[in-house]
Design an enzyme around this catalytic site. Structure first.
Site, PDB file in Angstrom:
ATOM      1  CB  SER A  18       3.850   3.590  -5.321  1.00 43.62           C
ATOM      2  OG  SER A  18       4.004   3.950  -3.957  1.00 43.62           O
ATOM      3  CB  VAL A  21      -0.921   0.024   1.240  1.00 38.72           C
ATOM      4  CG1 VAL A  21      -1.842   1.237   1.197  1.00 38.72           C
ATOM      5  CG2 VAL A  21      -1.723  -1.262   1.341  1.00 38.72           C
ATOM      6  CB  CYS A  22       0.991   4.232   0.311  1.00 40.11           C
ATOM      7  SG  CYS A  22       1.459   5.974   0.269  1.00 40.11           S
ATOM      8  CB  SER A  23       5.795   4.930   0.265  1.00 31.38           C
ATOM      9  OG  SER A  23       5.485   4.951   1.647  1.00 31.38           O
TER      10      SER A  23
END
Length: 336
Positions: free
Chosen positions: A125, A105-107
């Protein structure tokens, strides 16, 4: 189906919503299918509490080294993903390939990339991270546009709330559409977004024009998707020649007038398909396409599916009932 083992990796300066968003989705699925859904655990390197980037403290269930291989291994993002602990990288390098599904998730994608788990894979991302990810790890195919990307058993998502969309997609794959929609309604999520939907709305994806006439044109397009939105008509509204208008619009917004209009119209059509009972022909006219075939071509080009398919997949279901107080039973305890 047997209960699936979900393991969420915790580390200092993790983004709290990257953790709790997917956890709430999987916990809701377990509530809907007791014993057939998901057993959720969280773990940090030393089993010690971690402080999130927002200041909350998360208390994990245990140490990563003690956890069994996961059916779903989730690596959330956060500021801490930019200060990579080599011990975490080594754990991911060893255990990531053994997971049934590997999710970031995300970074969190930065951690997987550092462990060498994204080489040759297509990923996404948070838009802020994508350029850094592509530059630092050239063997990774980075797509900055979608809210999530599936590549075999690897699933990567954009920032924060996109992790909820991805978790809902995994639940739908495992337990069916009705269960995923049940959870989405309980979480008061705006339905469920397809993975290839852009990270931004049309208005957010483009820059806001500096000059007032062009800003007014942007607003006009959003409020009147069914109007004549040719370059000539928009240029007349801005009191510019068509050539000057097209050049100035792209320079100030980053997209051509035609591309901006297409984004707005598809976005408006998508909302109508989700929220109304209007027929495709009526929606086509309301969005400025004129014919269902024109709308279909735009949807296939932008979203990879027809309007009918999109409505079948993402319009609210009927008769699924309410979630009835589904609460998280995951092993995350929060201290403010």
């Amino acid at each position: 189906m047997p209960q699936r083992n979900v393991l969420v990796v915790l580390y200092d300066a993790v983004q709290s919503l990257d953790v709790t968003g997917p956890v709430e989705v999987f916990a809701g699925a377990e509530q809907a299918h007791p014993g057939d859904g998901y057993a959720i655990r969280t773990a940090s390197l030393d089993g010690a509490p971690v402080r999130t980037s927002s200041g909350l403290t998360l208390v994990p269930d245990g140490r990563l080294v003690d956890e069994p291989d996961a059916d779903v291994l989730i690596v959330p993002g956060g500021d801490g993903s930019r200060r990579i602990d080599p011990r975490l990288t080594e754990w991911l390098r060893e255990r990531g390939p053994r997971a049934g599904r590997l999710v970031s998730v995300c970074s969190g994608a930065l951690l997987l990339a550092e462990a060498g788990l994204l080489d040759g894979r297509r990923v996404t991302s948070h838009w802020v991270v994508c350029e850094q990810l592509a530059r630092a790890y050239p063997a990774v195919e980075v797509d900055p546009d979608p809210i999530y990307v599936r590549d075999g058993n690897l699933a990567t998502s954009a920032g924060v709330t996109a992790g909820i969309d991805l978790a809902l997609a995994l639940v739908e794959e495992d337990l069916g559409r009705d269960t995923a929609q049940l959870i989405a309604r309980h979480l008061v999520v705006y339905l469920r977004r397809p993975g290839n939907q852009a990270q931004f709305s049309a208005q957010l994806a483009a820059q806001t024009a500096q000059r007032e006439p062009l800003r007014e044109v942007q607003q006009w397009i959003s409020e009147h998707p069914d109007a004549d939105l040719t370059v000539e008509a928009l240029a007349a509204r801005a009191r510019l020649s068509p050539r000057h208008f097209a050049r100035a619009f792209q320079a100030e917004t980053g997209v051509t007038p035609g591309r901006y209009v297409e984004r707005v119209r598809v976005e408006h059509a998508r909302r109508l398909l989700e929220d109304s009972a209007d027929g495709v022909a009526q929606i086509s006219r309301a969005c400025g396409y004129g014919t269902p075939e024109a709308l279909r071509r735009a949807f296939v080009k932008t979203l990879g599916q027809s309007p009918v398919e999109y409505r079948r997949r993402f319009a609210p279901g009927v008769g699924a009932g309410a979630a009835g107080g589904a609460g998280s039973r995951a092993g995350v305890r929060v201290r403010a």
